[in-house]
Design an enzyme around this catalytic site. Structure first.
Site, PDB file in Angstrom:
ATOM      1  N   GLN A   1     -53.428  -6.199 -15.984  1.00 51.87           N
ATOM      2  CA  GLN A   1     -52.005  -6.077 -15.610  1.00 51.87           C
ATOM      3  C   GLN A   1     -51.126  -5.952 -16.852  1.00 51.87           C
ATOM      4  OE1 GLN A   1     -50.248  -5.629 -12.865  1.00 51.87           O
ATOM      5  NE2 GLN A   1     -52.027  -5.617 -11.504  1.00 51.87           N
ATOM      6  N   SER A   2     -51.531  -5.137 -17.801  1.00 53.14           N
ATOM      7  CA  SER A   2     -50.771  -5.014 -19.050  1.00 53.14           C
ATOM      8  C   SER A   2     -49.448  -4.265 -18.858  1.00 53.14           C
ATOM      9  CB  SER A   2     -51.620  -4.265 -20.082  1.00 53.14           C
ATOM     10  OG  SER A   2     -50.837  -3.938 -21.214  1.00 53.14           O
TER      11      SER A   2
END
Ligand SMILES: *Cc1c(COP(=O)(O)O)cnc(C)c1O
Length: 335
Positions: free
Chosen positions: A75-76
């Site tokens: 989930q960058s």
């Protein structure tokens, strides 16, 4: 501090707003709480990485780059913002995503930032948790070079001395706003991860002799390690901007008591902070960084760490898209 000497691509909607949070201030009984809206930097739902990408892409353009390579957790936010900047600039983009947290939650694996990464059509490869991700992106860069491309390898979070210039720039922007508004800023608080945001702010404030204490709330490392990372990078920024004498070690302050079980693992304090800001200010924080950063600020206020008349600015570094990677946990917390 003469930042125009460094190549830059203007990408951000800036200056971002510096707003008072009257309801949260009242609810917590002071200090005066302000928020710097770097969640609204404009590209692909915004966030702090676009600040760094202005200077990183400035360098990339000078190098005639064709392909941007970077890495982050699944989930960058950094990968999402880098992908968007690459799309806008007509560059190819490859991102390596590390399974840094063990979960089978489809929202985490396919929703939020991952959905937007897919919509932008970048090349995504996954790596197991604990992989040396810097070595991996360098290897991808080498492979692309052997195929005739000109890769630009951006470290995780865009946090090197070039990227951190983006936050030296924000230090300047904040000082101009504060001076114009007649606002005496006593403290700045924000979430710190790959260290570029804090390193840039600290170096910028030192160069400006601003007298503003910066507190980074850690989201991953223990305090010693985080402070060492920030200090080292702030020294590199100082060298770049010609700040002689370097960075005082005391100028680097982190508090890493709000990480919880680990990077990206939700905490009750995070959920409380996300809901407080949503319900009283209509502002969304994120579950991995700004939610834990604000949880730290709230707890420190409750412990009496700030004077009632102090002006405390929270830098909202973005990441709200990540809320959709944590819907199950947050729905239950909000019930
Ligand atoms: C990356 C990130 C941070 C941390 O910034 P660093 O420069 O990596 O320390 C904080 N908040 C959000 C939302 C981020 O995406």
């Amino acid at each position: 501090m003469h930042l125009a000497r460094f190549p830059r691509v203007k990408l951000c909607h800036a200056p971002t707003a510096l707003e008072h949070m009257p309801n949260l201030t009242r609810l917590l009984g002071g200090p005066q709480l302000w928020i710097k809206r770097d969640d609204c930097t404009g590209i692909a739902t915004g966030g702090n990485k676009v600040r760094k990408l202005e200077y990183l892409m400035g360098e990339a353009v000078e190098l005639g780059v064709t392909h941007v390579v970077t890495q982050g957790a699944v989930q960058s936010n950094h990968v999402r913002q880098t992908a968007a900047v690459a799309a806008k600039m007509g560059l190819r983009c490859t991102a390596l995503l590390e399974h840094r947290i063990a979960t089978n939650d489809p929202d985490y694996l396919y929703g939020g930032n991952v959905l937007l990464d897919h919509l932008m059509g970048i090349n995504i490869e996954y790596r197991p948790g604990g992989t040396d991700m810097q070595a991996e992106i360098e290897a991808v860069g080498e492979k692309l070079r052997s195929q005739g491309e000109t890769p630009y390898v951006i470290p995780g979070g865009g946090s090197n001395a070039v990227g951190a210039l983006g936050y030296a720039h924000v230090a300047l922007e904040l000082m101009a706003q504060a001076n114009e508004m007649g606002l005496r800023i006593d403290r700045l608080v924000h979430a710190t991860g790959s260290a570029g945001t804090q390193a840039g702010l600290v170096a910028g404030f030192e160069a400006l002799n601003a007298g503003i204490r910066v507190l980074g709330i850690g989201v991953r490392n223990p305090r010693d390690k985080q402070e060492a990372n920030v200090h080292k990078l702030a020294e590199a920024v100082a060298a770049k901007i010609g700040l002689t004498g370097g960075i005082r070690r005391e100028a680097v302050e982190c508090n890493c008591d709000y990480v919880g079980e680990g990077y990206g693992i939700p905490t009750e304090g995070m959920a409380e902070a996300v809901m407080l800001l949503a319900r009283h200010e209509g502002i969304f924080l994120d579950p991995v960084y700004s939610g834990k950063g604000m949880a730290g600020l709230i707890d420190l206020i409750r412990k009496g760490a700030f004077g009632r008349d102090e002006n405390v600015v929270f830098v909202h570094t973005g990441g709200q898209v990540g809320l959709f990677g944590y819907s199950d946990y947050l729905n239950r917390a909000a019930a």
